[in-house]
Design an enzyme around this catalytic site. Structure first.
Site, PDB file in Angstrom:
ATOM      1  N   LYS A 169     -34.750 -16.509  -9.269  1.00 41.44           N
ATOM      2  CA  LYS A 169     -35.825 -17.386  -8.679  1.00 41.44           C
ATOM      3  C   LYS A 169     -36.851 -17.796  -9.782  1.00 41.44           C
ATOM      4  O   LYS A 169     -37.549 -18.714  -9.502  1.00 41.44           O
ATOM      5  CB  LYS A 169     -36.716 -16.194  -7.645  1.00 41.44           C
ATOM      6  CG  LYS A 169     -37.292 -15.108  -8.382  1.00 41.44           C
ATOM      7  CD  LYS A 169     -38.839 -15.388  -8.419  1.00 41.44           C
ATOM      8  CE  LYS A 169     -39.619 -14.170  -9.214  1.00 41.44           C
ATOM      9  NZ  LYS A 169     -38.847 -13.514 -10.180  1.00 41.44           N
ATOM     10  N   LYS A 209     -26.890 -10.463 -12.098  1.00 40.75           N
ATOM     11  CA  LYS A 209     -28.147 -10.394 -11.129  1.00 40.75           C
ATOM     12  C   LYS A 209     -28.223  -9.330 -10.196  1.00 40.75           C
ATOM     13  O   LYS A 209     -27.440  -9.033  -9.244  1.00 40.75           O
ATOM     14  CB  LYS A 209     -28.191 -11.854 -10.149  1.00 40.75           C
ATOM     15  CG  LYS A 209     -29.559 -11.876  -9.576  1.00 40.75           C
ATOM     16  CD  LYS A 209     -30.722 -11.659 -10.448  1.00 40.75           C
ATOM     17  CE  LYS A 209     -32.247 -12.012  -9.844  1.00 40.75           C
ATOM     18  NZ  LYS A 209     -33.111 -11.980 -10.825  1.00 40.75           N
ATOM     19  N   GLY A 255     -39.588 -10.291  -6.502  1.00 44.24           N
ATOM     20  CA  GLY A 255     -39.278  -9.331  -5.403  1.00 44.24           C
ATOM     21  C   GLY A 255     -39.824  -7.965  -5.487  1.00 44.24           C
ATOM     22  O   GLY A 255     -40.263  -7.371  -4.536  1.00 44.24           O
ATOM     23  N   ASN A 256     -40.105  -7.552  -6.912  1.00 39.35           N
ATOM     24  CA  ASN A 256     -40.754  -6.237  -6.710  1.00 39.35           C
ATOM     25  C   ASN A 256     -42.133  -6.384  -6.851  1.00 39.35           C
ATOM     26  O   ASN A 256     -42.695  -5.236  -6.781  1.00 39.35           O
ATOM     27  CB  ASN A 256     -40.166  -5.669  -8.094  1.00 39.35           C
ATOM     28  CG  ASN A 256     -38.756  -5.159  -8.204  1.00 39.35           C
ATOM     29  OD1 ASN A 256     -38.232  -4.808  -7.285  1.00 39.35           O
ATOM     30  ND2 ASN A 256     -37.990  -5.594  -9.276  1.00 39.35           N
ATOM     31  N   LYS A 307     -37.243 -15.076 -16.864  1.00 38.54           N
ATOM     32  CA  LYS A 307     -38.633 -15.283 -16.946  1.00 38.54           C
ATOM     33  C   LYS A 307     -38.845 -15.794 -18.392  1.00 38.54           C
ATOM     34  O   LYS A 307     -39.785 -16.967 -18.183  1.00 38.54           O
ATOM     35  CB  LYS A 307     -39.458 -13.710 -16.655  1.00 38.54           C
ATOM     36  CG  LYS A 307     -39.472 -13.461 -15.171  1.00 38.54           C
ATOM     37  CD  LYS A 307     -40.340 -12.107 -15.191  1.00 38.54           C
ATOM     38  CE  LYS A 307     -40.515 -11.689 -13.632  1.00 38.54           C
ATOM     39  NZ  LYS A 307     -39.129 -11.350 -12.927  1.00 38.54           N
TER      40      LYS A 307
END
Length: 303
Positions: free
Chosen positions: A207, A122, A9-10, A265
């Protein structure tokens, strides 16, 4: 090579930028150029984050007092539709005219008993200073976390993804050469009720975990997580920090990284790369091809 690409998103909305439609489109256009470059040589499937966008839509919904605020699963669907529209359109502009694309609102099942529901971690939405954070917490009852000194964000539950409800549809589209944009925002979190019906829940699935599950279930060759940092770092946040360029999955520890950002991640990268022949990569959006080719970012695979 089949490559699942997860856009942070960033990466689509840089930290500190105004969350206007024009800024988001400009960033998506930049992302589309990197994705189109990959698509010249590989079959790509695109997932993306939506944390900043979900937070913005939640604020907008809360500002309208005539009806109760919409639940987070519906707001997530709105954000996925918004970002998916922009990604699909800009990819269509960047790819050859005969390219086939489709955006799929993706529901992902989670476990109602997941402990994440009792421990929201989150981050979503914009960054607040101390005064804005106190106001947001008082007005909306949101839990917030201080990510860095004086910088706060809302946090929500982040249950583990268990099942992509539309995986067969995605496989069918990929089989026929469609560039699929799916599992946006980590997918829309749903639970299966006792009568078999699906029902949305107030949560945001990470995500990267959702995209990792997607990569596994599509039997992808590579899984790239593209964000606004250039690599995974050893001894992050200390004077000894240094980028990790190539590493085996058994040499990384997700617990050594922040649970709301790099930790998931690393966890998703390890899970995917634990099978021989698969490659996970983490790095900057503009380095997508170089990461896949081992020239930038961090690559994780069994050596």
């Amino acid at each position: 090579m089949r490559v699942v690409v997860a856009l942070g998103g960033n990466a689509l909305l840089k930290r500190g930028e105004p969350m206007t439609a024009e800024v988001q489109r400009a960033n998506v256009r930049r992302a589309a150029l990197a994705l189109a470059d990959l698509a010249l040589d590989h079959d790509i499937v695109v997932a993306h984050g939506s944390g900043p966008q979900v937070g913005l839509l939640a604020l907008q919904a809360a500002a309208y007092k005539e009806v109760p605020p919409y639940p987070l699963d519906i707001i997530s669907a709105e954000s996925v539709g918004m970002i998916g529209y922009l990604v699909e359109q800009e990819l269509a502009n960047a790819l050859p005219e005969n390219a086939k694309l489709a955006t799929l609102l993706t529901q992902i099942e989670v476990d109602r008993g997941d402990p994440a529901f009792a421990n929201p971690v989150k981050p979503i939405g914009p960054v607040y200073d101390d005064r804005e954070a106190r106001k947001a917490g008082d007005e909306h009852g949101w839990p917030l976390v201080e990510e860095t000194k004086g910088k706060w964000r809302r946090v929500v539950p982040s249950p583990l993804p268990k099942r992509i409800t539309q995986i067969e549809v995605i496989r069918l589209l990929v089989k026929f050469g469609v560039v699929v944009i799916c599992a946006g925002g980590g997918g829309i979190p749903v639970i299966r009720k006792e009568d078999g019906d699906l029902e949305g829940v107030e949560a945001v699935i990470d995500k990267d975990r959702a995209a990792g599950l997607l990569a596994e279930q599509l039997d992808a060759d590579a899984f790239l997580m593209l964000t606004d940092v250039d690599a995974v770092y050893e001894d992050w946040g200390t004077p000894r920090q240094r980028p990790i360029r190539r590493v085996s999955p058994d040499k990384l520890n997700p617990a050594a990284y922040p649970p709301g950002s790099m930790g998931p991640k690393v966890e998703a990268a390890i899970a995917f790369a634990a099978v021989e022949g698969r490659l996970s990569g983490i790095g900057r959006l503009e380095d997508a091809r170089a990461i896949l080719e081992g020239r930038a970012g961090t690559t994780i695979s069994i050596r």
